[in-house]
Design a protein around this motif. Structure first.
Motif, mmCIF file in Angstrom:
data_model
loop_
_atom_site.group_PDB
_atom_site.id
_atom_site.type_symbol
_atom_site.label_atom_id
_atom_site.label_comp_id
_atom_site.label_asym_id
_atom_site.label_seq_id
_atom_site.Cartn_x
_atom_site.Cartn_y
_atom_site.Cartn_z
ATOM 1 N N GLU A 40 62.375 9.288 53.063
ATOM 2 C CA GLU A 40 61.781 7.945 53.061
ATOM 3 C C GLU A 40 60.350 7.897 53.578
ATOM 4 O O GLU A 40 59.634 6.930 53.309
ATOM 5 N N LEU A 41 59.910 8.921 54.311
ATOM 6 C CA LEU A 41 58.554 8.905 54.855
ATOM 7 C C LEU A 41 57.670 10.006 54.278
ATOM 8 O O LEU A 41 56.521 9.755 53.883
ATOM 9 N N ILE A 42 58.213 11.225 54.229
ATOM 10 C CA ILE A 42 57.378 12.354 53.800
ATOM 11 C C ILE A 42 57.195 12.379 52.279
ATOM 12 O O ILE A 42 56.067 12.428 51.780
ATOM 13 N N LEU A 43 58.297 12.362 51.521
ATOM 14 C CA LEU A 43 58.180 12.487 50.070
ATOM 15 C C LEU A 43 57.310 11.395 49.440
ATOM 16 O O LEU A 43 56.486 11.708 48.568
ATOM 17 N N PRO A 44 57.436 10.112 49.844
ATOM 18 C CA PRO A 44 56.543 9.109 49.247
ATOM 19 C C PRO A 44 55.069 9.381 49.519
ATOM 20 O O PRO A 44 54.210 9.036 48.704
ATOM 21 N N ARG A 45 54.753 10.035 50.634
ATOM 22 C CA ARG A 45 53.355 10.292 50.967
ATOM 23 C C ARG A 45 52.759 11.457 50.184
ATOM 24 O O ARG A 45 51.547 11.625 50.166
ATOM 25 N N VAL A 46 53.603 12.254 49.576
ATOM 26 C CA VAL A 46 53.082 13.365 48.765
ATOM 27 C C VAL A 46 53.331 13.104 47.281
ATOM 28 O O VAL A 46 53.367 14.030 46.476
ATOM 29 N N GLY A 47 53.532 11.831 46.927
ATOM 30 C CA GLY A 47 53.656 11.454 45.532
ATOM 31 C C GLY A 47 55.029 11.620 44.930
ATOM 32 O O GLY A 47 55.166 11.610 43.697
ATOM 33 N N LEU A 48 56.078 11.769 45.765
ATOM 34 C CA LEU A 48 57.437 11.975 45.251
ATOM 35 C C LEU A 48 58.350 10.795 45.580
ATOM 36 O O LEU A 48 59.539 10.958 45.854
ATOM 37 N N ARG A 49 57.794 9.587 45.558
ATOM 38 C CA ARG A 49 58.591 8.392 45.848
ATOM 39 C C ARG A 49 59.740 8.241 44.844
ATOM 40 O O ARG A 49 60.839 7.816 45.194
ATOM 41 N N GLY A 50 59.482 8.605 43.573
ATOM 42 C CA GLY A 50 60.517 8.487 42.547
ATOM 43 C C GLY A 50 61.741 9.320 42.870
ATOM 44 O O GLY A 50 62.879 8.886 42.672
ATOM 45 N N LEU A 51 61.530 10.533 43.379
ATOM 46 C CA LEU A 51 62.652 11.397 43.756
ATOM 47 C C LEU A 51 63.470 10.760 44.873
ATOM 48 O O LEU A 51 64.707 10.780 44.841
ATOM 49 N N ALA A 52 62.783 10.187 45.871
ATOM 50 C CA ALA A 52 63.477 9.535 46.982
ATOM 51 C C ALA A 52 64.313 8.364 46.481
ATOM 52 O O ALA A 52 65.452 8.164 46.915
ATOM 53 N N GLU A 53 63.759 7.577 45.550
ATOM 54 C CA GLU A 53 64.486 6.411 45.048
ATOM 55 C C GLU A 53 65.666 6.815 44.184
ATOM 56 O O GLU A 53 66.731 6.196 44.251
ATOM 57 N N ARG A 54 65.503 7.859 43.360
ATOM 58 C CA ARG A 54 66.595 8.285 42.470
ATOM 59 C C ARG A 54 67.789 8.821 43.244
ATOM 60 O O ARG A 54 68.929 8.701 42.796
ATOM 61 N N THR A 55 67.538 9.449 44.369
ATOM 62 C CA THR A 55 68.628 10.078 45.137
ATOM 63 C C THR A 55 69.179 9.181 46.237
ATOM 64 O O THR A 55 70.104 9.582 46.938
ATOM 65 N N ARG A 56 68.613 7.965 46.408
ATOM 66 C CA ARG A 56 68.990 7.130 47.551
ATOM 67 C C ARG A 56 70.467 6.754 47.540
ATOM 68 O O ARG A 56 71.163 6.868 48.560
ATOM 69 N N ALA A 57 70.979 6.288 46.408
ATOM 70 C CA ALA A 57 72.387 5.864 46.347
ATOM 71 C C ALA A 57 73.330 7.027 46.659
ATOM 72 O O ALA A 57 74.294 6.876 47.418
ATOM 73 N N ARG A 58 73.033 8.197 46.080
ATOM 74 C CA ARG A 58 73.884 9.362 46.349
ATOM 75 C C ARG A 58 73.833 9.745 47.818
ATOM 76 O O ARG A 58 74.861 10.084 48.424
ATOM 77 N N ARG A 59 72.644 9.702 48.428
ATOM 78 C CA ARG A 59 72.517 10.053 49.848
ATOM 79 C C ARG A 59 73.264 9.064 50.735
ATOM 80 O O ARG A 59 73.877 9.446 51.742
#
Length: 568
Positions: A40-59
């Motif tokens: 939620e903090l690191i990945l969005p800052r390196v341009g990977l916000r989409g990955l964080a959002e796609r995996t949120r429900a599973r996590r």
């Protein structure tokens, strides 16, 4: 000698179990805090916000399943935490609430032999000499205690007017378990205190201290019995509410005997329907009863999860419905100080009136907003929030286009985050009670609209406080008069700034977009420099190892610059 060695071995085993429990809770918390921080903090800052959002429900599902297993296995306060999360139907996603819902009912029971041993030690006599009969199968196994049905001896039954009772006994060793769990929570609180976004909003050690005090009170059944009688006295004139009577002759610090009031669990839709009770009608009554506790009496049930509230069929007493709400388990109760209660009443009235300015003033009175805060922009945010989303129920909000929420968050998110909010020390139980209330009402009626309960209640508060309304009107009239007197001077200052060319007009959204573009440009440049140095180092490596190493080490600097968090 053998007895002494056995006792020493038992003590060492308990000590080892205590350390293992403590470490296991900490490992669980540390791992999931780290995972959340990364996604939620690191990945969005390196341009990977989409990955964080796609995996949120599973996590979230994975977290809920792991916590479910941990809570059932460990019991103690972990069950309390899970029960709280399972009731947050209005806020937490279904991936979490659905997985933890079973925690309300699946706490494993303690063997009756252990219950008998503790109860006889507390009461100072064999159970057969204290009760006419006891059902060894528990009717409820909670996180801190266990309940069995029993029949009183004829003499006590005649004196109390009760025959069937519920005999509640603490889980053996729960004192030690609570101590360990609280120690682990204090450690996790220490971690959270070092996170600036958390420490700026709440005094975590103070909140954990408050939770600790509440938990210790909850395992004192003499305290619970006294709370039950006080609660019953407060609501004695409310025909909508029933409270079990206490059998003091069979009550100690670790044993509690109450009138048997078992009825239909408030969220059991099938049994409610079979009894001719419409769950949709139960929701607003439950909300109103909780409002009365918080805003009128100031002494409230702080653990109103579905397992602690029954719907009891009863003759219609003029309330328009032939049933009552029966509350049990008064171990976790809260008190609202007079000043906080006044602020909560103002907040409720302002919310019902969609008054953004009044809402901000009430928040300040309660102590959630530091008095020195510049609240003008917050008032604007609240006014627009009411204009767009005011009056919507939970189900209606779920149907709103997510882009509208994103647009609102973009426009006012920075305003809200920049203001010095804080969580008052006595506010934890209030938030818990209202959160659980909202969750129960939403489960009774998926389209439940809290405004439908808030507005008539707020209107009643206004009728009860006519004098306060008059004073508020007079105060507002005085403020308007003062503003009118100051208006010419302010207009003169505004005209002077225009003449001097020093007038500044701020557009927060434009400024944010510009700042994002600047940060993006800086990161692109940093990435290019990083790549150039890294490739150069790789190219010269066959001829010059030293220069190659220097170039590769230097490439780390622009990489760190590009990954640095944005300035607040």
């Amino acid at each position: 000698m053998a007895s002494g060695l056995h006792g020493l071995t038992k003590t060492k085993r308990r000590s080892g179990d205590t350390r293992a429990r403590y470490r296991r809770i900490l490992r669980f918390a540390a791992w999931h805090l780290a995972v959340t921080w990364w996604y939620e903090l690191i990945l969005p800052r390196v341009g990977l916000r989409g990955l964080a959002e796609r995996t949120r429900a599973r996590r979230m599902r994975h977290f809920a399943r792991r916590f479910h297993s941990l809570a059932v296995e460990l019991g103690g306060l972990m069950i309390k935490v899970g029960q709280f999360m399972s009731s947050r139907l209005d806020v937490l996603p279904p991936e979490i609430t659905a997985e933890l819902e079973g925690l309300q009912d699946e706490v494993p029971p303690v063997a009756f032999s252990a219950i008998r041993e503790l109860a006889e030690q507390e009461l100072g006599a064999p159970l057969e000499a204290v009760f006419a009969s006891i059902d060894q199968t528990p009717i409820a196994a909670a996180s801190l205690g266990q309940a069995h049905r029993a029949q009183l001896l004829p003499g006590i039954a005649e004196d109390t007017g009760l025959g069937s009772v519920v005999f509640k006994v603490q889980r053996p060793g729960i004192d030690r378990i609570v101590d360990v769990d609280l120690a682990a929570l204090r450690r996790v609180g220490g971690w959270l205190r070092r996170i600036r976004i958390v420490s700026a909003r709440a005094d975590v050690p103070a909140l954990i201290k408050e939770f600790s005090q509440t938990s210790l009170e909850e395992i004192d059944y003499l305290n619970e019995a006294a709370n039950s009688e006080r609660f019953a006295a407060d609501l004695a004139d409310d025909a909508r509410v029933a409270v079990p009577a206490v059998v003091w002759e069979r009550t100690t610090r670790r044993v509690l005997t109450l009138e048997d009031v078992t009825a239909i669990k408030i969220t059991d839709a099938a049994k409610l329907a079979a009894a001719g009770i419409d769950p949709v009608q139960v929701a607003p009554v439950f909300a109103s009863v909780m409002f009365d506790q918080l805003f009128t009496h100031g002494f409230f049930h702080a653990d109103p999860h579905p397992g602690n509230i029954f719907v009891t069929p009863a003759p219609d007493s003029g309330q328009g419905h032939p049933w009552k709400l029966t509350f049990i388990d008064f171990g976790m109760m809260g008190e609202v100080p007079v000043k906080t209660r006044s602020g909560l009443r103002k907040l409720l009235i302002a919310a019902a009136a969609r008054d953004g300015r009044g809402l901000v003033a009430a928040i300040s009175d309660i102590g959630v907003l530091v008095p020195s805060a510049d609240s003008v922009k917050l008032e604007q945010a609240m006014t627009q929030l009411f204009a767009r989303f005011g009056g919507m129920g939970f189900a209606e909000l779920k149907e709103v286009d997510p882009r509208e929420f994103r647009d609102f968050a973009m426009e006012f998110g920075d305003v809200v985050r920049s203001l010095p909010f804080q969580l008052p020390e006595n506010f934890l139980l209030i938030i818990r009670a209202m959160s659980l209330t909202s969750g129960v009402c939403s489960s009774l009626d998926a389209r439940f609209n809290l405004w439908d309960s808030v507005e008539p209640y707020a209107a009643r508060l206004l009728r009860d406080e006519r004098g306060n309304v008059v004073r508020d009107a007079a105060s507002q009239a005085w403020e308007i008069a003062a503003a009118a007197v100051a208006m010419p001077r302010r207009l003169d200052a505004l005209i002077r700034k225009v003449d001097e060319g020093s007038l500044e007009v701020a557009n927060p959204r434009l400024e944010r977009h510009m700042a994002k573009l600047v940060r993006l440009g800086q990161r692109v440049v940093a990435a290019l420099i990083f790549g150039a140095l890294l490739i150069a180092g790789a190219l010269v490596r066959p001829e010059d190892h030293v220069l190659s190493n220097v170039l590769m080490i230097c490439s780390v600097l622009p990489l760190l610059f590009g990954l640095r968090p944005p300035r607040s």
